[in-house]
Design a protein around this motif. Sequence first.
Motif, PDB file in Angstrom:
ATOM      1  N   GLY A 107       0.822  -1.209   0.000  1.00 48.73           N
ATOM      2  CA  GLY A 107       0.000   0.000   0.000  1.00 48.73           C
ATOM      3  C   GLY A 107       0.856   1.260   0.000  1.00 48.73           C
ATOM      4  O   GLY A 107       1.956   1.276   0.575  1.00 48.73           O
ATOM      5  N   VAL A 109      -0.045   4.235   1.314  1.00 42.86           N
ATOM      6  CA  VAL A 109      -0.089   4.976   2.581  1.00 42.86           C
ATOM      7  C   VAL A 109       0.946   4.435   3.582  1.00 42.86           C
ATOM      8  O   VAL A 109       1.722   5.209   4.145  1.00 42.86           O
ATOM      9  N   TYR A 133      -4.746  15.084  -0.181  1.00 45.26           N
ATOM     10  CA  TYR A 133      -5.061  13.772   0.401  1.00 45.26           C
ATOM     11  C   TYR A 133      -4.628  13.728   1.876  1.00 45.26           C
ATOM     12  O   TYR A 133      -3.439  13.832   2.185  1.00 45.26           O
ATOM     13  N   CYS A 181       1.444  15.311  -5.006  1.00 50.83           N
ATOM     14  CA  CYS A 181       0.306  14.446  -5.315  1.00 50.83           C
ATOM     15  C   CYS A 181       0.043  14.594  -6.810  1.00 50.83           C
ATOM     16  O   CYS A 181      -0.415  15.646  -7.268  1.00 50.83           O
ATOM     17  N   ASP A 213       3.546  10.904  -5.257  1.00 54.14           N
ATOM     18  CA  ASP A 213       2.498   9.891  -5.113  1.00 54.14           C
ATOM     19  C   ASP A 213       1.685   9.866  -6.405  1.00 54.14           C
ATOM     20  O   ASP A 213       0.894  10.769  -6.672  1.00 54.14           O
ATOM     21  N   VAL A 215      -0.374   7.345  -7.491  1.00 52.15           N
ATOM     22  CA  VAL A 215      -1.322   6.232  -7.442  1.00 52.15           C
ATOM     23  C   VAL A 215      -2.481   6.438  -8.427  1.00 52.15           C
ATOM     24  O   VAL A 215      -3.081   5.470  -8.901  1.00 52.15           O
ATOM     25  N   SER A 247      -3.825  -0.300  -7.604  1.00 54.82           N
ATOM     26  CA  SER A 247      -4.989  -0.335  -6.709  1.00 54.82           C
ATOM     27  C   SER A 247      -6.118   0.589  -7.141  1.00 54.82           C
ATOM     28  O   SER A 247      -7.286   0.199  -7.128  1.00 54.82           O
ATOM     29  N   LYS A 248      -5.795   1.843  -7.512  1.00 54.70           N
ATOM     30  CA  LYS A 248      -6.854   2.750  -7.991  1.00 54.70           C
ATOM     31  C   LYS A 248      -7.223   2.382  -9.423  1.00 54.70           C
ATOM     32  O   LYS A 248      -8.388   2.345  -9.794  1.00 54.70           O
TER      33      LYS A 248
HETATM   34  C1  LIG Z   1      -3.109  10.217  -3.428  1.00 58.89           C
HETATM   35  C2  LIG Z   1      -3.373   8.882  -2.821  1.00 58.89           C
HETATM   36  N1  LIG Z   1      -2.359   8.148  -2.350  1.00 58.89           N
HETATM   37  C3  LIG Z   1      -2.555   6.922  -1.809  1.00 58.89           C
HETATM   38  C4  LIG Z   1      -3.820   6.397  -1.704  1.00 58.89           C
HETATM   39  C5  LIG Z   1      -4.041   5.062  -1.053  1.00 58.89           C
HETATM   40  O1  LIG Z   1      -3.104   4.164  -1.473  1.00 58.89           O
HETATM   41  P1  LIG Z   1      -3.044   2.691  -0.822  1.00 58.89           P
HETATM   42  O2  LIG Z   1      -4.423   2.137  -0.835  1.00 58.89           O
HETATM   43  O3  LIG Z   1      -2.102   1.973  -1.715  1.00 58.89           O
HETATM   44  O4  LIG Z   1      -2.506   2.862   0.565  1.00 58.89           O
HETATM   45  C6  LIG Z   1      -4.908   7.134  -2.175  1.00 58.89           C
HETATM   46  C7  LIG Z   1      -6.270   6.610  -2.034  1.00 58.89           C
HETATM   47  O5  LIG Z   1      -7.240   7.282  -2.194  1.00 58.89           O
HETATM   48  C8  LIG Z   1      -4.684   8.398  -2.752  1.00 58.89           C
HETATM   49  O6  LIG Z   1      -5.686   9.139  -3.217  1.00 58.89           O
END
Ligand SMILES: Cc1ncc(COP(=O)(O)O)c(C=O)c1O
Length: 405
Positions: A107, A109, A133, A181, A213, A215, A247-248
């Motif tokens: 993950g 986060v 975020y 971000c 980040d 994602v 994941s997204k």
């Molecule tokens: C900018 C951002 N980073 C990370 C994540 C979550 O990532 P993970 O589920 O891999 O921890 C999200 C989820 O909404 C996000 O919007």
Amino acid sequence: MAYDFDRRIPRNGTGSLKWDFISLPGERCFWDETDPSKHARPVLPLWVADMDFPAPQEVVEAVTERARQGIYGYAIPTDAYYDAVISWMARRQGWQIEREWICLTAGVVPALHMLVSTYVKPGEKVLIQPPVYYPFYRAIENNDAVVVLNPLIYENGRYRMDFDDLARKCADPAVKMAILCSPHNPVGRVWTRDELRRFGEICLTHDVLVVSDEVHGDLIFGDVSFTPYASLGGAFSDRAVVCTAPSKTFNLAGLQSSNLIIPHPELRAVYRKTLQRNGFYTLNAFGLLAAETAYRHGEAWLTQVLAYIEENYHCLTAFLSTHLPMLKPVPLEGTYLAWIDCRALGLDADALERLMLEEARVYLDEGYIFGPEGEGFERINLACPRSLLIEALERIKTAVDALKR
Ligand SMILES: Cc1ncc(COP(=O)(O)O)c(C=O)c1O
């Protein structure tokens, strides 16, 4: 195959964060549809960033077949896994990465938390760009580091970076890291190459490490193009960590599989030490398999889901301009999260939250959770069947109309 994203699939009672958990003002509780004393009408959840769509069929089949084998021992990333990640990044994002740059994590986060603990000492500072975020704040504060804000500028309905402020803030020698971000959640910007370069040049001048980040980097609309930060190359790439994940992109968040890409060997070695210190040696077998399969076979699904979400965004903007013209959606370049300026309603953050949750009975992400700069805005998740989105918008319209009377 053609996917049917209109189908509403019940998720209540499956331990779904989005559907089974709700945060009420001043109270956090698990949603209980069967308790009429608590809530007269179920809340429609369009908050946290997961999709109400099944993953690509190839992923569902691969995971099902693996599950049927019944042996759930330790897993390792295979050559095929690395090849799938490398090939995806080259094909979809135009960035040629090397196998050894990839560090697997459970993950983004958790990875952000470990990145702060790796490169920033307690008391040192990390810069972020609100509204942003909210776990970014947590990753910094949970590691006893200090949050430094470089707020985005919202002008003529569009967000941009404040480079003068960025340069001033980065000039503080205590600022060691900037978390970018990209694309930006919640404002939906996909930073241009020029913006990334200017951002990166300022960080490099002051020796601030960039954690990008990305994602949401596969969720891009129209003719917008996404640039992975470290693909700028040279010094930009040497002082960068990129966070990426399927994941997204493919709705696999519950399988917790993501990749950090760290091109510079020394930077990478320090991070790997943190992984070892924390005992992260293996990953979830289903997460690895789903990620590999999605990167290998998920492109057709992604094309279809992006078209569907883009249409949902058009549906949202058309509905708002016809029925709720005081609510202004910000242009959506990337992510499936629409950001709506509700300030013309003249409500404070608490009253706006109550309007959405208690009157409209829709659960959105309140703008203020992304920082005070987000007050008066709402974030709405568009990755849902269109009928659900329309039902939520109708509810909001009814609540706002009642407010006006
Ligand atoms: C900018 C951002 N980073 C990370 C994540 C979550 O990532 P993970 O589920 O891999 O921890 C999200 C989820 O909404 C996000 O919007």
